[in-house]
Design a protein around this motif. Structure first.
Motif, PDB file in Angstrom:
ATOM      1  N   GLN A   1       0.827  -1.208   0.000  1.00 54.30           N
ATOM      2  CA  GLN A   1       0.000   0.000   0.000  1.00 54.30           C
ATOM      3  C   GLN A   1       0.863   1.260   0.000  1.00 54.30           C
ATOM      4  N   LEU A   2       1.942   1.228   0.763  1.00 59.55           N
ATOM      5  CA  LEU A   2       2.829   2.387   0.807  1.00 59.55           C
ATOM      6  C   LEU A   2       3.505   2.625  -0.544  1.00 59.55           C
ATOM      7  N   LEU A   3       3.920   1.548  -1.194  1.00 54.73           N
ATOM      8  CA  LEU A   3       4.555   1.689  -2.498  1.00 54.73           C
ATOM      9  C   LEU A   3       3.600   2.321  -3.503  1.00 54.73           C
TER      10      LEU A   3
ATOM     11  N   GLY B   1       3.664   6.130  -5.427  1.00 52.50           N
ATOM     12  CA  GLY B   1       3.772   6.203  -6.883  1.00 52.50           C
ATOM     13  C   GLY B   1       4.506   5.058  -7.539  1.00 52.50           C
ATOM     14  N   ASP B   2       4.929   4.071  -6.756  1.00 54.22           N
ATOM     15  CA  ASP B   2       5.595   2.890  -7.346  1.00 54.22           C
ATOM     16  C   ASP B   2       4.516   1.846  -7.629  1.00 54.22           C
ATOM     17  N   PHE B   3       3.740   2.095  -8.683  1.00 56.65           N
ATOM     18  CA  PHE B   3       2.556   1.282  -8.950  1.00 56.65           C
ATOM     19  C   PHE B   3       2.903  -0.152  -9.357  1.00 56.65           C
TER      20      PHE B   3
ATOM     21  N   ALA C   1       1.779  -3.163  -7.011  1.00 58.81           N
ATOM     22  CA  ALA C   1       0.799  -4.118  -7.538  1.00 58.81           C
ATOM     23  C   ALA C   1       1.319  -5.545  -7.428  1.00 58.81           C
ATOM     24  N   ALA C   2       2.597  -5.737  -7.739  1.00 59.23           N
ATOM     25  CA  ALA C   2       3.185  -7.078  -7.626  1.00 59.23           C
ATOM     26  C   ALA C   2       3.152  -7.568  -6.184  1.00 59.23           C
ATOM     27  N   GLU C   3       3.425  -6.668  -5.220  1.00 65.20           N
ATOM     28  CA  GLU C   3       3.386  -7.028  -3.803  1.00 65.20           C
ATOM     29  C   GLU C   3       1.964  -7.385  -3.380  1.00 65.20           C
ATOM     30  N   LEU C   4       0.991  -6.641  -3.847  1.00 61.99           N
ATOM     31  CA  LEU C   4      -0.411  -6.941  -3.529  1.00 61.99           C
ATOM     32  C   LEU C   4      -0.790  -8.326  -4.032  1.00 61.99           C
ATOM     33  N   GLU C   5      -0.373  -8.663  -5.244  1.00 62.12           N
ATOM     34  CA  GLU C   5      -0.701  -9.979  -5.799  1.00 62.12           C
ATOM     35  C   GLU C   5       0.004 -11.095  -5.042  1.00 62.12           C
TER      36      GLU C   5
ATOM     37  N   LEU D   1      -7.509  -7.747  -2.773  1.00 58.91           N
ATOM     38  CA  LEU D   1      -6.122  -7.357  -3.049  1.00 58.91           C
ATOM     39  C   LEU D   1      -5.820  -7.393  -4.538  1.00 58.91           C
ATOM     40  N   ARG D   2      -6.334  -8.404  -5.229  1.00 57.66           N
ATOM     41  CA  ARG D   2      -6.098  -8.487  -6.675  1.00 57.66           C
ATOM     42  C   ARG D   2      -6.745  -7.307  -7.395  1.00 57.66           C
ATOM     43  N   ARG D   3      -7.938  -6.897  -6.923  1.00 61.46           N
ATOM     44  CA  ARG D   3      -8.588  -5.725  -7.524  1.00 61.46           C
ATOM     45  C   ARG D   3      -7.752  -4.471  -7.272  1.00 61.46           C
ATOM     46  N   GLN D   4      -7.199  -4.364  -6.080  1.00 53.31           N
ATOM     47  CA  GLN D   4      -6.337  -3.216  -5.775  1.00 53.31           C
ATOM     48  C   GLN D   4      -5.100  -3.215  -6.665  1.00 53.31           C
ATOM     49  N   ALA D   5      -4.557  -4.405  -6.943  1.00 54.40           N
ATOM     50  CA  ALA D   5      -3.390  -4.496  -7.816  1.00 54.40           C
ATOM     51  C   ALA D   5      -3.736  -4.033  -9.228  1.00 54.40           C
ATOM     52  N   ARG D   6      -4.894  -4.459  -9.725  1.00 52.44           N
ATOM     53  CA  ARG D   6      -5.312  -4.030 -11.069  1.00 52.44           C
ATOM     54  C   ARG D   6      -5.503  -2.518 -11.104  1.00 52.44           C
ATOM     55  N   ALA D   7      -6.089  -1.972 -10.031  1.00 55.43           N
ATOM     56  CA  ALA D   7      -6.310  -0.523  -9.983  1.00 55.43           C
ATOM     57  C   ALA D   7      -4.984   0.228  -9.961  1.00 55.43           C
ATOM     58  N   ALA D   8      -3.992  -0.333  -9.260  1.00 53.34           N
ATOM     59  CA  ALA D   8      -2.684   0.312  -9.209  1.00 53.34           C
ATOM     60  C   ALA D   8      -2.040   0.328 -10.577  1.00 53.34           C
ATOM     61  N   ARG D   9      -2.126  -0.786 -11.277  1.00 53.89           N
ATOM     62  CA  ARG D   9      -1.538  -0.831 -12.622  1.00 53.89           C
ATOM     63  C   ARG D   9      -2.253   0.108 -13.588  1.00 53.89           C
ATOM     64  N   ALA D  10      -3.566   0.243 -13.392  1.00 58.25           N
ATOM     65  CA  ALA D  10      -4.351   1.126 -14.276  1.00 58.25           C
ATOM     66  C   ALA D  10      -3.914   2.576 -14.153  1.00 58.25           C
TER      67      ALA D  10
END
Length: 285
Positions: A240-242, A246-248, A252-256, A273-282
């Motif tokens: 979450q901190l990453l 701004g280190d999306f 995202a990889a850490e969330l997954e 968490l997977r949805r959060q990862a997708r949102a970060a990559r978006a």
């Protein structure tokens, strides 16, 4: 904020057969204060040695050791804590606590322990709920009656080293927990790595409501992850901190990764968490 040399030393020392508590705390300080270098760490260790040299040699039993430490550190040197210390990062940094003579209960206890240990005292940390203190003498088997000649004695470095009666310890626990009784399990010696994790938790708690200090929070999380034993949820906090910083991609990889860890026991949480990862990559688009 991060530095290769102190992180490598921290990871190595955390896995040593007998971890050096003072060194680990100083490496935490180096991670959160760029001004603390290797020479500064050596200087603190020397100052702790010098303080230990001012304690009397073998003054007597546990009570005599506790009084001697309180006289030196609390009275002569002025180490103690104030409510305002809870709002300062320096109160969790060993080198700053040594300089300012102020700090959180756990950091003042580290100084008591390290100075007394160097002088040959039988001393250990006691992680009471909400308030860290030190014990002198043999570890107790229970709250018991008033200390006798060879029984353990508790002292509160935050209060200048005031010796605690069983009733005092009961009151500290009751105030911190809302009435929970003091139990023998609360009085066992604290493991050095548990002490370090508790210090890092304090730093995380200080930085969390301060977005401008997210680098400090991330540093504390990443050091905690280097400890042999740590809460798995720290991986989620790091992710979450990453993302927040701004280190999306890395976030995202850490969330997954964390989602895969908890998927078997918490499938819904893993999906979140997977949805959060997708949102970060978006957010890269």
């Amino acid at each position: 904020m991060s530095g290769v040399w102190h992180r490598a030393r921290f990871a190595e020392e955390a896995r040593a057969p007998r971890p050096d508590l003072a060194l680990l705390c100083l490496l935490v300080g180096a991670e959160t204060d760029p001004g603390l270098d290797e020479d500064g760490i050596d200087a603190v260790q020397i100052e702790l040695d010098e303080l230990a040299g001012q304690l009397p040699y073998a003054p007597g039993g546990p009570r005599a050791w506790a009084r001697a430490a309180a006289d030196l550190l609390g009275e002569r040197c002025g180490f103690h804590g104030t409510p305002g210390d809870y709002g300062r990062l320096e109160a969790s940094q060993l080198h700053e606590v040594l300089r300012r003579r102020r700090g959180l209960p756990i950091m003042l206890s580290v100084i008591w322990m390290e100075v007394a240990r160097r002088a040959g005292a039988p001393v250990y940390g006691v992680a009471l709920p909400g308030h860290f203190v030190v014990g002198f003498g043999p570890p107790p088997t229970g709250p018991g009656a008033a200390p006798a000649a060879g029984d353990p004695v508790l002292a509160d470095p935050f209060d200048g080293g005031r010796l605690l009666s069983p009733a005092d310890a009961e009151l500290l626990v009751a105030e911190a927990t809302g009435g929970e009784p003091l139990s023998p399990a609360m009085l066992v010696p604290a493991d050095p790595l548990d002490i370090v994790l508790r210090i890092l938790n304090n730093i995380r708690a200080w930085a969390a409501p301060r977005p401008e200090q997210s680098d400090v929070q991330l540093a504390a999380v990443e050091l905690a992850l280097l400890l042999p034993s740590h809460p798995a949820r720290l991986r989620h906090e790091r992710a979450q901190l990453l993302v927040a910083r701004g280190d999306f991609v890395t976030g995202a990889a850490e969330l997954e990764e964390y989602a895969s860890v908890i998927a078997a026991m918490e499938p819904q949480g893993a999906d979140t968490l997977r949805r959060q990862a997708r949102a970060a990559r978006a957010r890269l688009n």
